[in-house]
Design an enzyme around this catalytic site. Structure first.
Site, PDB file in Angstrom:
ATOM      1  N   GLY A  70      85.869 -38.740 116.588  1.00  0.00           N
ATOM      2  CA  GLY A  70      86.548 -40.092 116.481  1.00  0.00           C
ATOM      3  C   GLY A  70      85.606 -40.791 115.133  1.00  0.00           C
ATOM      4  O   GLY A  70      85.546 -41.933 114.851  1.00  0.00           O
ATOM      5  N   ASP A 128      90.390 -30.773 105.523  1.00  0.00           N
ATOM      6  CA  ASP A 128      89.198 -30.424 106.708  1.00  0.00           C
ATOM      7  C   ASP A 128      89.022 -29.031 106.749  1.00  0.00           C
ATOM      8  O   ASP A 128      87.702 -28.522 107.028  1.00  0.00           O
ATOM      9  CB  ASP A 128      89.518 -31.298 107.904  1.00  0.00           C
ATOM     10  CG  ASP A 128      89.867 -32.835 107.894  1.00  0.00           C
ATOM     11  OD1 ASP A 128      89.339 -33.179 106.759  1.00  0.00           O
ATOM     12  OD2 ASP A 128      90.431 -33.244 108.644  1.00  0.00           O
ATOM     13  N   TYR A 175      97.675 -43.671 110.025  1.00  0.00           N
ATOM     14  CA  TYR A 175      97.772 -42.615 108.930  1.00  0.00           C
ATOM     15  C   TYR A 175      98.907 -41.942 108.721  1.00  0.00           C
ATOM     16  O   TYR A 175      99.395 -41.808 107.517  1.00  0.00           O
ATOM     17  CB  TYR A 175      96.997 -41.434 109.725  1.00  0.00           C
ATOM     18  CG  TYR A 175      96.522 -40.123 108.795  1.00  0.00           C
ATOM     19  CD1 TYR A 175      95.237 -40.088 108.326  1.00  0.00           C
ATOM     20  CD2 TYR A 175      97.681 -39.247 108.749  1.00  0.00           C
ATOM     21  CE1 TYR A 175      95.105 -38.953 107.643  1.00  0.00           C
ATOM     22  CE2 TYR A 175      97.364 -38.282 107.939  1.00  0.00           C
ATOM     23  CZ  TYR A 175      96.155 -38.080 107.284  1.00  0.00           C
ATOM     24  OH  TYR A 175      95.897 -36.823 106.549  1.00  0.00           O
ATOM     25  N   GLU A 189      96.829 -28.401 113.748  1.00  0.00           N
ATOM     26  CA  GLU A 189      96.801 -29.833 113.674  1.00  0.00           C
ATOM     27  C   GLU A 189      98.084 -30.393 113.375  1.00  0.00           C
ATOM     28  O   GLU A 189      98.336 -31.393 114.250  1.00  0.00           O
ATOM     29  CB  GLU A 189      95.763 -29.932 112.275  1.00  0.00           C
ATOM     30  CG  GLU A 189      95.243 -31.707 112.554  1.00  0.00           C
ATOM     31  CD  GLU A 189      94.171 -31.754 113.213  1.00  0.00           C
ATOM     32  OE1 GLU A 189      94.318 -32.813 113.841  1.00  0.00           O
ATOM     33  OE2 GLU A 189      93.293 -30.871 113.331  1.00  0.00           O
ATOM     34  N   GLY A 214      85.497 -39.575 111.934  1.00  0.00           N
ATOM     35  CA  GLY A 214      86.083 -39.261 110.541  1.00  0.00           C
ATOM     36  C   GLY A 214      85.076 -38.111 109.949  1.00  0.00           C
ATOM     37  O   GLY A 214      85.248 -38.040 108.762  1.00  0.00           O
TER      38      GLY A 214
END
Length: 386
Positions: A126, A176, A228, A164, A128
């Site tokens: 959480g 990522d 988001y 994801e 980032g």
């Protein structure tokens, strides 16, 4: 957590849980995005680097179709799943990340039977810093080797992204996973998210007497919900109205015309993406010509754009950035998807204590929970460690 300690402790925990040694241990790092926020799904440019905090997985293949999974956090115990009945309904909680990767690989035709898996991660959740991608990339690396699939790093990036997007339900791009799989020690990864082409950019902070301080605000965020997805929808609307495939195709010179075509909010979202893409390109150029001490203003401008145009900051992130800048930081910005998570500050190594103390005092004075503050350095990407 040193690499040798992590491998030994993860192997020992696996053996304690499952009664036999693993076939191997793999690790994949979290990441700090130096600059380039929300540009990835707009087919633009990003500049992340892997950090020296990672997820590690120990895996042993089984001869049946049963998967047994255990993690070091929480008290859930071993989760048992029949891979022959694997579905979105059976991939829940933390197991959605490793099982999502397995599901994607099996969808691609990779033969994966049963397995035992133990997960331990030092990437804060959480914050980032991409704790989820670290898990996905460690698991993808493990099964890529154990199955003999021989997929390339770029193919594994897309495996993690699919897990994801399709299993976890977070509409993220490839930033990522690319940082976690492609990074090397002492470098950032300059990534073109349209072509998936990447270049390693030297980021030798220590040689310049610098470090990057992460301020984890402890304000948790979740990509699968809320803001988001709304920001992504705004970007897609902007691209549609402007008649381009993605906002990557809008230049700074086009913004004046775009202002007349878009509603005020959508225009601000578009302006952030267009200017952020340019800041990434400028940062890469400055790193090459002048070194990391010269990129501070670009980092700070990025934060202002995320705060004002993309509106993904929060009071804790703004306080961390403002306090770091007032106490000697060369530049600072929030990093990650926003709505919480972490800020980063580029600081002279000699100023570390002063910046830490000032940020802690500012949070206490504002009545915010104490942040977690730690330095990170560019680290290697995913690999087998035992």
């Amino acid at each position: 957590m040193t690499e040798s300690l992590s491998a030994a402790s993860i192997s020992a925990a696996f053996e304690s849980a499952f009664g036999h040694a693993p076939d191997g241990v793999w690790s994949a790092p979290g990441r700090v995005n130096l600059i380039g926020e929300h540009t990835d799904y707009n087919e633009g440019f990003v500049l992340p680097f892997a950090i020296d905090r990672a997820a590690g997985v120990a895996v042993r293949l089984r001869t049946d179709s049963t998967a047994r999974l255990l993690s070091s956090y929480g008290n859930q115990g071993v989760v048992t799943v029949d891979l022959d009945t694997l579905s979105h309904d059976t991939m829940t909680g933390w197991t959605a990340y490793p099982l999502g990767v397995v599901w994607v690989l099996r969808q691609m035709g990779v033969k994966i039977g049963g397995f035992d898996l133990y997960l331990h991660s030092t990437v804060p959740t959480g914050a980032g810093l991409s704790s989820s991608a670290a898990i996905e990339c460690a698991v993808a690396s493990a099964f890529n080797e154990l199955s003999g699939a021989a997929l390339s790093a770029n193919e594994l990036v897309l495996v993690g992204q699919r897990a994801e997007n399709e299993v976890v339900g977070a509409p993220t791009g490839i930033l990522d996973q690319s940082a976690s799989l492609l990074a090397t020690d002492g470098h950032a990864v300059f990534l073109d998210c349209r072509t998936q082409e990447s270049t390693l950019v030297p980021l030798d902070l220590a040689a310049s007497g610098l470090l990057i301080l992460v301020v984890d605000t402890k304000v948790s965020h979740a990509h699968a919900t809320g803001g988001y997805a709304a920001r992504r929808a705004s970007c897609e609307l902007g691209a549609e109205v402007l008649g381009v495939a993605a906002l990557r195709d809008v230049a700074a010179a086009d913004l004046a015309e775009a202002a007349g075509l878009l509603d005020a909010e959508t225009y601000r979202r578009v302006r952030h993406i267009v200017t952020e893409d340019q800041r990434v390109l400028d940062t890469v150029a400055v790193l090459g010509s002048e070194g990391p001490a010269a990129i501070g203003e670009l980092l700070t401008a990025s934060h202002a754009s995320m705060r004002d145009d993309f509106e993904i900051s929060c009071p804790e992130l703004d306080l961390a950035v403002d306090t770091a800048l007032a106490n000697g930081a060369l530049g600072a910005r929030m990093t990650g998807g926003g709505f919480g998570g972490s800020a980063i500050a580029l600081i002279p190594a000699a100023a570390e204590t002063a910046v830490r103390d000032a940020v802690m005092a500012a949070f206490a004075g504002s009545g915010f929970s104490a942040p977690d503050i730690f330095a990170v350095s560019p680290a290697p990407g995913a690999r087998r460690i035992a």
